[in-house]
Design an enzyme around this catalytic site. Structure first.
Site, PDB file in Angstrom:
ATOM      1  N   LYS A  73       0.788 -25.852  40.292  1.00  0.00           N
ATOM      2  CA  LYS A  73       0.419 -27.274  40.266  1.00  0.00           C
ATOM      3  C   LYS A  73      -1.054 -27.454  40.676  1.00  0.00           C
ATOM      4  CE  LYS A  73       4.020 -28.238  43.017  1.00  0.00           C
ATOM      5  NZ  LYS A  73       4.835 -27.009  42.956  1.00  0.00           N
ATOM      6  N   THR A  74      -1.439 -26.771  41.750  1.00  0.00           N
ATOM      7  CA  THR A  74      -2.829 -26.880  42.219  1.00  0.00           C
ATOM      8  C   THR A  74      -3.789 -26.287  41.188  1.00  0.00           C
ATOM      9  OG1 THR A  74      -1.967 -26.602  44.435  1.00  0.00           O
ATOM     10  CG2 THR A  74      -4.342 -26.365  44.196  1.00  0.00           C
ATOM     11  N   ASP A 118      -1.721 -33.019  47.561  1.00  0.00           N
ATOM     12  CA  ASP A 118      -0.586 -32.100  47.528  1.00  0.00           C
ATOM     13  C   ASP A 118       0.511 -32.665  48.445  1.00  0.00           C
ATOM     14  OD1 ASP A 118       0.789 -29.868  46.797  1.00  0.00           O
ATOM     15  OD2 ASP A 118      -0.369 -28.455  47.990  1.00  0.00           O
ATOM     16  N   THR A 167       6.995 -30.953  45.552  1.00  0.00           N
ATOM     17  CA  THR A 167       8.138 -30.076  45.291  1.00  0.00           C
ATOM     18  C   THR A 167       9.427 -30.902  45.317  1.00  0.00           C
ATOM     19  OG1 THR A 167       8.062 -29.637  47.658  1.00  0.00           O
ATOM     20  CG2 THR A 167       7.157 -27.937  46.221  1.00  0.00           C
ATOM     21  N   ARG A 227       2.940 -17.064  42.031  1.00  0.00           N
ATOM     22  CA  ARG A 227       2.470 -16.790  43.399  1.00  0.00           C
ATOM     23  C   ARG A 227       3.218 -15.597  44.000  1.00  0.00           C
ATOM     24  NH1 ARG A 227       2.897 -21.666  47.350  1.00  0.00           N
ATOM     25  NH2 ARG A 227       1.114 -22.395  46.147  1.00  0.00           N
TER      26      ARG A 227
END
Ligand code: ADE
Length: 346
Positions: A73-74, A118, A167, A227
């Site tokens: 997302k980032t 975020d 999330t 990740r």
């Protein structure tokens, strides 16, 4: 009326704790669209949104990304900033403690900036309400003073794009959700092939020699999350280096087993959830709060981190009465699934 509200500290924005994994994210994060693997539908939609905005010479409309942690997302927010040649300011829901913090962030934006928030689900309600007019009409309503002498001033903000990530989409109120006029996009787990491509690219950047079998083994156990795959790649590289071995499929298996990661990518915490459900609650259904208390774990961690993957691999089910281990989940633990009531009657 336009104006700036001075931040308390010299730094305008708080960036949340930079842990090792986040550092890793930054070194391996793709900096151009061509390197961003997967999430095709989101990329196609963003391409239209960004191209149209560019042609109209206007910042893109506000965007919300949601999905489990570590899916990118980032990274998407950074790529959007790059594509639009905009500056990106990064903060998070819990870092904005007071209305004044948000006012300071917003009034210090330059025209065309991207503000990335975020964990937006952790924004306080009172702060969220200040965000509504800012998103909708680019204005900031601030109450000055208290009691009868209190008055509202309205500040005009420069045009900006808010990109928010969460999330926990269910925790985003519908008034906030409806203001993401550019779109709300769900990030999906990646495919085996996509993760393999990501690991191959990361190995190249890190100058790690890796066998094909090692790449597929990392991908298989990565929860289909970039990740995690990148984190495993580094840990496997360490393991191979210490054992003076090539990075082979066998070495990956050994390194990841040492980390407690099983053949399908379940971590010890995932297996504890399944085992607790089976041993203490006859496989469920059991409510999240009871399960969390029983594991001495945060509900949010279970919901945001463990459950999405356990649901994805089909080991867990979420029913209105609570969480239940599936037959597949039992089998994964090496246990025989219980006979269901209907089957007993046959
Ligand atoms: N690293 C993290 N996410 C990625 C992606 N989607 N593509 C390539 N590298 C990544």
């Amino acid at each position: 009326m336009a104006g700036k509200i001075e931040p308390k500290q010299t730094e305008t924005l708080d960036v949340t704790d930079e842990k090792d994994i986040q550092f890793l994210d930054r070194t391996l994060r793709p900096s151009k669209w061509a390197d961003y693997i997967g999430q095709k539908n989101i990329k196609d939609n963003l391409h239209i949104l960004l191209t149209a905005a560019k042609e109209r010479n206007h910042p893109p409309e506000h965007i919300l990304f949601y999905g489990p942690p570590g899916l990118g997302k980032t990274t998407l927010a950074h790529l959007i900033a790059k594509e639009t040649s905009a500056q990106i300011k990064i903060t998070s829901g819990p870092a904005i403690e007071k209305v004044g913090d948000l006012a300071s962030i917003l009034t210090n934006l330059s025209p065309g900036d991207i503000l990335f928030i975020d964990e937006v689900h952790r924004l306080h309600k009172t702060i969220e309400e200040v965000l509504y007019p800012a998103m909708e009409s680019g204005s900031l309503d601030i109450i000055i003073g208290k009691g009868p002498s209190a008055r509202t001033i309205q500040l005009e903000l420069p045009p900006f794009t808010l990109i928010a990530a969460t999330t926990r989409i269910a925790m985003i109120s519908s008034p906030l959700r409806s203001r993401f006029s550019g779109g709300t996009f769900k990030l999906e787990f990646y495919s085996q092939e996509e993760i393999e491509e990501i690991v191959r690219r990361s190995a190249k950047i890190l100058k790690v020699e890796i066998e094909n079998k090692a790449i597929s083994e990392i991908a298989k156990r990565s929860r289909f999350t970039p990740r995690t795959a990148n984190y495993f790649l580094k840990r496997c590289r360490d393991f191979a280096q210490v054992h003076k071995q090539n990075l082979s499929g066998k070495i990956v298996s050994e390194a990841l087993s040492l980390l407690g990661i099983d053949a399908v990518g379940l971590a010890p915490s995932d297996r504890s959830i399944l085992e607790t459900l089976v041993r203490k609650f006859k496989g469920g259904p059991v409510g999240l709060n009871t399960l969390a208390a029983s594991l001495s774990e945060e509900q949010a961690t279970i919901e945001e981190y463990n459950e999405p993957y356990l649901l994805q691999v089909g080991f867990l089910e979420r029913t209105p009465r609570g969480r239940t281990v599936t037959d597949e989940g039992y089998k994964h633990l090496g246990l025989t699934p219980p006979i269901k009531m209907q089957e007993k009657l046959l």
